[in-house]
Design an enzyme around this catalytic site. Structure first.
Site, PDB file in Angstrom:
ATOM      1  N   ARG A 277      30.528 -39.412 -16.506  1.00 38.27           N
ATOM      2  CA  ARG A 277      29.632 -40.162 -16.730  1.00 38.27           C
ATOM      3  C   ARG A 277      29.539 -41.251 -18.000  1.00 38.27           C
ATOM      4  O   ARG A 277      31.109 -41.101 -18.286  1.00 38.27           O
ATOM      5  CB  ARG A 277      28.144 -39.446 -18.073  1.00 38.27           C
ATOM      6  CG  ARG A 277      27.109 -38.434 -17.000  1.00 38.27           C
ATOM      7  CD  ARG A 277      26.003 -37.727 -17.576  1.00 38.27           C
ATOM      8  NE  ARG A 277      24.959 -37.195 -17.685  1.00 38.27           N
ATOM      9  CZ  ARG A 277      25.583 -35.729 -16.833  1.00 38.27           C
ATOM     10  NH1 ARG A 277      27.125 -35.220 -16.918  1.00 38.27           N
ATOM     11  NH2 ARG A 277      25.354 -35.271 -15.923  1.00 38.27           N
TER      12      ARG A 277
ATOM     13  N   LYS B   5      26.137 -34.064 -21.079  1.00 40.16           N
ATOM     14  CA  LYS B   5      24.672 -34.154 -21.253  1.00 40.16           C
ATOM     15  C   LYS B   5      24.081 -32.736 -21.450  1.00 40.16           C
ATOM     16  O   LYS B   5      23.252 -33.219 -22.515  1.00 40.16           O
ATOM     17  CB  LYS B   5      24.364 -35.114 -19.981  1.00 40.16           C
ATOM     18  CG  LYS B   5      23.069 -35.616 -20.038  1.00 40.16           C
ATOM     19  CD  LYS B   5      22.292 -36.558 -19.381  1.00 40.16           C
ATOM     20  CE  LYS B   5      20.628 -36.580 -18.729  1.00 40.16           C
ATOM     21  NZ  LYS B   5      20.709 -37.367 -17.709  1.00 40.16           N
TER      22      LYS B   5
ATOM     23  N   HIS C  53      24.938 -46.006 -14.775  1.00 38.85           N
ATOM     24  CA  HIS C  53      24.878 -44.566 -13.964  1.00 38.85           C
ATOM     25  C   HIS C  53      25.386 -44.255 -12.429  1.00 38.85           C
ATOM     26  O   HIS C  53      25.014 -43.192 -11.631  1.00 38.85           O
ATOM     27  CB  HIS C  53      23.998 -43.837 -14.873  1.00 38.85           C
ATOM     28  CG  HIS C  53      23.832 -42.561 -14.526  1.00 38.85           C
ATOM     29  ND1 HIS C  53      24.581 -41.765 -14.985  1.00 38.85           N
ATOM     30  CD2 HIS C  53      23.060 -41.674 -13.820  1.00 38.85           C
ATOM     31  CE1 HIS C  53      24.236 -40.642 -14.549  1.00 38.85           C
ATOM     32  NE2 HIS C  53      23.446 -40.433 -13.822  1.00 38.85           N
TER      33      HIS C  53
ATOM     34  N   ARG D 133      28.132 -42.596 -10.452  1.00 37.04           N
ATOM     35  CA  ARG D 133      27.768 -41.640 -10.464  1.00 37.04           C
ATOM     36  C   ARG D 133      27.095 -40.807  -9.161  1.00 37.04           C
ATOM     37  O   ARG D 133      27.635 -40.300  -8.445  1.00 37.04           O
ATOM     38  CB  ARG D 133      27.010 -40.647 -11.831  1.00 37.04           C
ATOM     39  CG  ARG D 133      27.343 -39.039 -12.019  1.00 37.04           C
ATOM     40  CD  ARG D 133      26.537 -38.525 -12.748  1.00 37.04           C
ATOM     41  NE  ARG D 133      26.312 -37.302 -12.594  1.00 37.04           N
ATOM     42  CZ  ARG D 133      26.961 -35.753 -12.844  1.00 37.04           C
ATOM     43  NH1 ARG D 133      28.446 -36.595 -13.290  1.00 37.04           N
ATOM     44  NH2 ARG D 133      26.257 -34.873 -13.199  1.00 37.04           N
TER      45      ARG D 133
ATOM     46  N   TRP E  12      25.803 -30.273 -13.007  1.00 40.80           N
ATOM     47  CA  TRP E  12      24.559 -29.533 -12.888  1.00 40.80           C
ATOM     48  C   TRP E  12      24.227 -28.051 -13.150  1.00 40.80           C
ATOM     49  O   TRP E  12      25.778 -27.902 -12.526  1.00 40.80           O
ATOM     50  CB  TRP E  12      24.533 -30.394 -11.763  1.00 40.80           C
ATOM     51  CG  TRP E  12      24.453 -31.854 -11.672  1.00 40.80           C
ATOM     52  CD1 TRP E  12      22.927 -32.606 -12.378  1.00 40.80           C
ATOM     53  CD2 TRP E  12      25.070 -32.183 -10.646  1.00 40.80           C
ATOM     54  NE1 TRP E  12      23.543 -33.835 -12.071  1.00 40.80           N
ATOM     55  CE2 TRP E  12      24.041 -33.898 -11.053  1.00 40.80           C
ATOM     56  CE3 TRP E  12      25.809 -32.928  -9.999  1.00 40.80           C
ATOM     57  CZ2 TRP E  12      24.811 -35.397  -9.726  1.00 40.80           C
ATOM     58  CZ3 TRP E  12      26.378 -33.449  -9.152  1.00 40.80           C
ATOM     59  CH2 TRP E  12      25.649 -35.063  -9.613  1.00 40.80           C
TER      60      TRP E  12
ATOM     61  N   TYR F 208      21.359 -35.411  -2.343  1.00 33.46           N
ATOM     62  CA  TYR F 208      22.166 -36.153  -1.946  1.00 33.46           C
ATOM     63  C   TYR F 208      22.869 -35.285  -0.466  1.00 33.46           C
ATOM     64  O   TYR F 208      23.502 -35.509  -0.118  1.00 33.46           O
ATOM     65  CB  TYR F 208      23.349 -36.336  -3.027  1.00 33.46           C
ATOM     66  CG  TYR F 208      23.452 -36.643  -4.459  1.00 33.46           C
ATOM     67  CD1 TYR F 208      23.104 -38.281  -3.980  1.00 33.46           C
ATOM     68  CD2 TYR F 208      23.029 -35.818  -5.158  1.00 33.46           C
ATOM     69  CE1 TYR F 208      23.031 -38.428  -5.444  1.00 33.46           C
ATOM     70  CE2 TYR F 208      23.265 -36.526  -6.751  1.00 33.46           C
ATOM     71  CZ  TYR F 208      23.608 -37.991  -6.544  1.00 33.46           C
ATOM     72  OH  TYR F 208      23.400 -38.481  -8.073  1.00 33.46           O
TER      73      TYR F 208
END
Length: 287
Positions: free
Chosen positions: A137, A162, A222, A225, A248, A257
């Site tokens: 990020r 994050k 973003h 990403r 994640w 995805y």
């Protein structure tokens, strides 16, 4: 008998625990927005009607489902923490997200990415190339320090992410090449502008102008990403591998995805191919 706790007490404790997150400003903003609705309520008084009323009134203001869902997710997060971690309440109402939220699906082709990089100022081009190589990020890139980079082991370590969990980032050849080119420009930070650390938002005038010159529409930083993740899935990277690469915590965000990789379905797709005799389905036996 558990003592009665208010929504405001829960918010204060929640924000204290989340203070180290990069998204703390957004959390504070959302909590301020929710305050008129819930400030006078005890946690045990918050029910399905309370939550439904908030969502309906926010929609009436013209907010999109995605925006209202962020508010609802914050309510759910605070109530869940009050139940599971602080034991302030025994249960809380189900918080159902609104339907109609459109999942963002914006990514670049290789050619589009090359065009974007070519029109970026040199400092921004380095950041874009690194983002496409690592999936990091913006804040993780501009805050990267040389003390957390090992080019020999081809690894970078992030201490501020994050979700608040430190993680290691494997560096491929593209990422290593970017960092080597930035070496010795600053004693502490990897990415700089005119010899100084980048303190401001990456999505400034320079970024907006580069996006415009590249002929891109509806493209945010973003989305680099998203592009990185999409390229990985197209190249055969599994969802579990991608989850670990991107930092994640769960598969939920990664499964979006999955559509980019169809190799495992090629055998199934070939079952109805037209054969040499012009038939595409085997004849059934006649009884």
């Amino acid at each position: 008998m558990k003592p009665k706790r208010s929504w405001q007490q829960a918010v204060v404790r929640y924000l204290e625990l989340k203070a180290s997150l990069r998204s703390i400003k957004d959390l504070r903003r959302i909590c301020r927005m929710l305050d008129p609705y819930l400030r006078d309520k005890l946690l045990t008084e918050i029910n399905g009607d309370s939550i439904w009323s908030i969502s309906q009134r926010e929609l009436a203001k013209g907010n999109k489902p995605a925006t209202v869902n962020r508010y609802l997710a914050t309510i759910r997060g605070i109530l869940r923490m009050a139940r599971d971690e602080w034991q302030w309440i025994d249960n809380f109402p189900k918080v159902r997200m609104l339907a109609g939220e459109v999942e963002r699906d914006r990514w670049l082709s290789r050619a589009e990415a090359d065009t974007l990089i070519s029109v970026c100022p040199s400092h921004l081009a380095a950041i874009v190339r690194y983002a496409l190589a690592t999936g990091c990020r913006a804040s993780e890139i501009t805050g990267l320090e040389w003390s957390r980079v090992d080019l020999q082991r081809r690894t970078a370590w992030l201490n501020h992410t994050k979700n608040g969990t430190p993680r290691g980032v494997p560096l491929n050849e593209d990422a290593v090449a970017v960092l080597k080119a930035e070496k010795n420009k600053h004693p502490r930070f990897c990415f700089t502008y005119r010899g100084e650390p980048i303190r401001s938002n990456v999505c400034n005038t320079g970024w907006l102008e580069a996006v415009k010159k590249a002929g891109l529409t509806d493209f945010r930083f973003h989305d680099l990403r998203h592009t990185w993740a999409s390229w990985h899935r197209q190249a055969g990277t599994s969802c579990d591998e991608l989850k670990d690469l991107g930092g994640w915590k769960s598969r939920v965000m990664v499964d979006r995805y999955a559509k980019f990789a169809t190799e495992h379905l090629s055998v199934a797709a070939s079952r109805i191919e037209t054969n040499r005799t012009g038939e595409n389905v085997a004849k059934l036996a006649t009884f």
